[in-house]
Write a protein that holds these residues in place. Structure first.
Motif, PDB file in Angstrom:
ATOM      1  N   MET A   1       4.871 -14.312  -4.220  1.00 21.59           N
ATOM      2  CA  MET A   1       4.692 -13.356  -3.123  1.00 21.59           C
ATOM      3  C   MET A   1       3.224 -13.344  -2.685  1.00 21.59           C
ATOM      4  SD  MET A   1       5.683  -9.336  -3.091  1.00 21.59           S
ATOM      5  CE  MET A   1       7.251  -9.640  -3.890  1.00 21.59           C
ATOM      6  N   ALA A   2       3.025 -13.301  -1.352  1.00 17.64           N
ATOM      7  CA  ALA A   2       1.641 -13.340  -0.856  1.00 17.64           C
ATOM      8  C   ALA A   2       0.888 -12.089  -1.299  1.00 17.64           C
ATOM      9  CB  ALA A   2       1.651 -13.432   0.659  1.00 17.64           C
ATOM     10  N   GLU A   3      -0.390 -12.285  -1.578  1.00 20.89           N
ATOM     11  CA  GLU A   3      -1.254 -11.166  -2.001  1.00 20.89           C
ATOM     12  C   GLU A   3      -1.396 -10.162  -0.851  1.00 20.89           C
ATOM     13  OE1 GLU A   3      -3.001  -9.400  -4.282  1.00 20.89           O
ATOM     14  OE2 GLU A   3      -4.859 -10.512  -4.604  1.00 20.89           O
ATOM     15  N   ILE A   4      -1.225  -8.882  -1.154  1.00 23.64           N
ATOM     16  CA  ILE A   4      -1.415  -7.857  -0.120  1.00 23.64           C
ATOM     17  C   ILE A   4      -2.909  -7.776   0.241  1.00 23.64           C
ATOM     18  CG2 ILE A   4      -1.590  -6.002  -1.833  1.00 23.64           C
ATOM     19  CD1 ILE A   4       0.313  -4.804   0.835  1.00 23.64           C
ATOM     20  N   THR A   5      -3.183  -7.546   1.515  1.00 21.58           N
ATOM     21  CA  THR A   5      -4.598  -7.531   1.925  1.00 21.58           C
ATOM     22  C   THR A   5      -5.063  -6.098   2.199  1.00 21.58           C
ATOM     23  OG1 THR A   5      -4.059  -7.700   4.264  1.00 21.58           O
ATOM     24  CG2 THR A   5      -4.340  -9.774   3.059  1.00 21.58           C
ATOM     25  N   GLU A   6      -6.388  -5.939   2.225  1.00 26.15           N
ATOM     26  CA  GLU A   6      -6.955  -4.623   2.528  1.00 26.15           C
ATOM     27  C   GLU A   6      -6.517  -4.180   3.925  1.00 26.15           C
ATOM     28  OE1 GLU A   6     -11.172  -4.370   1.924  1.00 26.15           O
ATOM     29  OE2 GLU A   6     -11.024  -5.054  -0.155  1.00 26.15           O
ATOM     30  N   GLN A   7      -6.466  -5.148   4.857  1.00 24.95           N
ATOM     31  CA  GLN A   7      -6.085  -4.809   6.232  1.00 24.95           C
ATOM     32  C   GLN A   7      -4.664  -4.257   6.285  1.00 24.95           C
ATOM     33  OE1 GLN A   7      -8.412  -4.717   8.671  1.00 24.95           O
ATOM     34  NE2 GLN A   7      -6.763  -3.568   9.666  1.00 24.95           N
TER      35      GLN A   7
ATOM     36  N   THR B   1      -1.195   0.404   7.177  1.00 27.25           N
ATOM     37  CA  THR B   1      -0.172   1.360   6.720  1.00 27.25           C
ATOM     38  C   THR B   1      -0.726   2.780   6.736  1.00 27.25           C
ATOM     39  OG1 THR B   1       0.642  -0.347   5.253  1.00 27.25           O
ATOM     40  CG2 THR B   1       1.407   1.877   4.803  1.00 27.25           C
ATOM     41  N   LEU B   2      -1.976   2.917   6.277  1.00 31.14           N
ATOM     42  CA  LEU B   2      -2.542   4.267   6.158  1.00 31.14           C
ATOM     43  C   LEU B   2      -2.886   4.868   7.523  1.00 31.14           C
ATOM     44  CD1 LEU B   2      -4.735   3.943   2.941  1.00 31.14           C
ATOM     45  CD2 LEU B   2      -2.364   4.687   3.175  1.00 31.14           C
ATOM     46  N   LYS B   3      -2.941   4.005   8.529  1.00 25.33           N
ATOM     47  CA  LYS B   3      -3.207   4.529   9.880  1.00 25.33           C
ATOM     48  C   LYS B   3      -2.037   5.394  10.373  1.00 25.33           C
ATOM     49  CE  LYS B   3      -6.477   1.211  11.696  1.00 25.33           C
ATOM     50  NZ  LYS B   3      -6.453  -0.186  12.026  1.00 25.33           N
TER      51      LYS B   3
ATOM     52  N   ARG C   1       4.866   1.401  -2.584  1.00 24.41           N
ATOM     53  CA  ARG C   1       6.121   0.844  -2.057  1.00 24.41           C
ATOM     54  C   ARG C   1       5.915  -0.447  -1.272  1.00 24.41           C
ATOM     55  NH1 ARG C   1       8.163   6.313  -1.240  1.00 24.41           N
ATOM     56  NH2 ARG C   1       7.400   6.309   0.898  1.00 24.41           N
ATOM     57  N   LEU C   2       4.653  -0.747  -0.923  1.00 26.78           N
ATOM     58  CA  LEU C   2       4.406  -1.959  -0.122  1.00 26.78           C
ATOM     59  C   LEU C   2       4.718  -3.207  -0.947  1.00 26.78           C
ATOM     60  CD1 LEU C   2       1.019  -1.018   1.585  1.00 26.78           C
ATOM     61  CD2 LEU C   2       3.263  -1.175   2.669  1.00 26.78           C
ATOM     62  N   PRO C   3       5.277  -4.238  -0.308  1.00 25.35           N
ATOM     63  CA  PRO C   3       5.576  -5.448  -1.070  1.00 25.35           C
ATOM     64  C   PRO C   3       4.289  -6.062  -1.638  1.00 25.35           C
ATOM     65  CG  PRO C   3       6.045  -5.738   1.290  1.00 25.35           C
ATOM     66  CD  PRO C   3       5.682  -4.317   1.095  1.00 25.35           C
ATOM     67  N   GLY C   4       4.367  -6.507  -2.874  1.00 24.87           N
ATOM     68  CA  GLY C   4       3.209  -7.166  -3.495  1.00 24.87           C
ATOM     69  C   GLY C   4       2.282  -6.212  -4.208  1.00 24.87           C
ATOM     70  N   VAL C   5       2.584  -4.896  -4.155  1.00 27.18           N
ATOM     71  CA  VAL C   5       1.707  -3.947  -4.845  1.00 27.18           C
ATOM     72  C   VAL C   5       2.296  -3.623  -6.222  1.00 27.18           C
ATOM     73  CG1 VAL C   5       0.795  -1.587  -4.833  1.00 27.18           C
ATOM     74  CG2 VAL C   5       0.801  -2.939  -2.728  1.00 27.18           C
TER      75      VAL C   5
END
Ligand code: ADP
Length: 377
Positions: free
Chosen positions: A1-7, A12-14, A68-72
């Protein structure tokens, strides 16, 4: 699974509004110190101090959302206040065992079910403070005390390694984290929540918040004693922790050289300044024990620490030799008190723990006496 990015996290937090200001938490600049590493996400939500308690649901919401985000794999969100809390000067001695006074802050009392909280501190790093804290905690447990070990050294947590703990804490009630258990003691460390090699740029308020969460959001249960492995030194953050944790007393660990360099004195004065009784001094790496023949060499002479302790008005709690077996066992996750409970070194730690138990019992017995100050004998 691709690494989740800060962006991706920021995007999501926006979508999360500040409940009172109706703007999203990213635009408001509340998201600070975001770190993403191998699926482990940590960030701080910066809030005004007075809004802190109200925003706990927001903190949880953000944590769950990220989780809940994928990769976290793990998400750690802490609230930080922009301003430091007021100094403790106007507050009474917070020692539960020592003074029986009100807690130092208006917030709910931390570790309310713990009879005595003991800080293990040192003037500087590398003197064996963590090794001593862990072995002392194990010694308390051997004396029949229900014992916890709190790793407050968030900059360099070592309790995971010293106790050889693997895995991460879970939660039985879905509300609070259960502490990890090993060798009959309960333990909590930031290293259980954040990967040990994750470089986190901790800032003062984040440290406070993390420490508070390790006390408030962990199901410690009723305990006789919690040993706190404090960060080394006498910085502001360390001082603040000494003010906010209701300590029964502090134990200073020093090596013979450092006593000469009066590093321990700085630590000592810091605790005295905030009215935390100093229970005494432990001399670590006191003398060299030859691993081959057992011969004892007094590298720094003998009795110096005891004399220095007396000169500083401090109780001398005991000495631990410099012995490779102490290093090997603790660095191997099997500290000497657990590895060789009947050996000489374990006996030295046990004797110190016994003295501390007696001191705390004495303090509890005196609680009703209206002593205006704690007298350090
Ligand atoms: P601190 O917490 O003060 O930074 P540590 O407890 O991490 O120090 O100890 C630093 C190093 O010294 C570790 O490798 C530890 O195993 C070793 N050490 C600590 N106490 C002793 C001792 N009495 N004899 C031998 N090695 C020790």
């Amino acid at each position: 699974m691709a690494e989740i990015t800060e962006q991706q996290i920021l995007d999501t937090l926006k979508c999360v509004p500040d409940p009172e200001r109706k703007q999203d938490i990213v635009s408001l600049g509340m998201v600070q110190g975001l770190r993403v590493k191998d699926g482990h996400v940590a960030l701080a939500l910066e809030v005004e101090p007075q809004r802190g308690p109200k925003l706990e649901p927001l903190r949880k919401q953000v944590e769950q959302l990220i989780h809940r985000l994928p990769g976290v794999l793990t998400a750690t969100v802490v609230l930080t206040a922009q301003r430091q809390p007021a100094p403790a000067a106007a507050q009474g001695p917070a020692s539960r065992a020592g003074g029986g006074q009100a807690p130092r802050q208006a917030a709910p009392e931390l570790l309310a079910e713990v009879k005595a909280i003991i800080a293990v501190a040192s003037g500087k790093g590398g003197v064996g403070k963590s090794t001593t804290a862990v072995n002392l905690a194990l010694a308390f447990a051997r004396l029949g005390q229900r014992t916890g070990l709190l790793d407050a050294d968030v900059y360099g947590p070592s309790v995971r390694r010293l106790l050889g703990i693997t895995g991460n804490p879970s939660s039985r009630d879905g509300q609070k984290l259960d502490p990890m258990e090993r060798y009959g003691i309960k333990a909590m460390s930031m290293a259980f929540l954040v990967e040990e090699d994750t470089p986190i740029v901790w800032r003062g308020p984040m440290v406070q918040s993390a420490l508070e969460q390790m006390m408030r959001d962990v199901a410690w249960g009723p305990l006789d004693v919690v040993v706190v492995d404090m960060p080394p030194g006498t910085g502001d953050t360390q001082l603040t922790m000494a003010q906010r944790v209701p300590l029964a007393g502090a134990v200073i660990v020093s090596t013979p050289q450092d006593i000469a360099l009066i590093d321990a004195r700085k630590g000592l004065n810091m605790f005295r300044k905030v009215d935390v009784p100093v229970l005494g001094l432990i001399e670590n790496m006191s003398y060299f024990c030859c691993p081959n023949c057992g011969h004892r060499t007094e590298i720094f002479g003998h009795g110096g620490a005891r004399r220095e302790a007396a000169a500083m008005g401090l109780d001398f709690l005991g000495e631990i030799p410099l012995d490779i077996v102490i290093r090997e066992t603790s660095d191997g996750g099997h500290p000497i008190v657990a590895a060789d409970p009947d050996g000489e070194h374990a006996k030295a730690y046990l004797a110190i723990a016994e003295r501390l138990v007696a001191k705390l019992d004495h303090a509890i017995a005196e609680r009703t006496a209206a002593a205006p100050r704690i007298v350090i004998q």
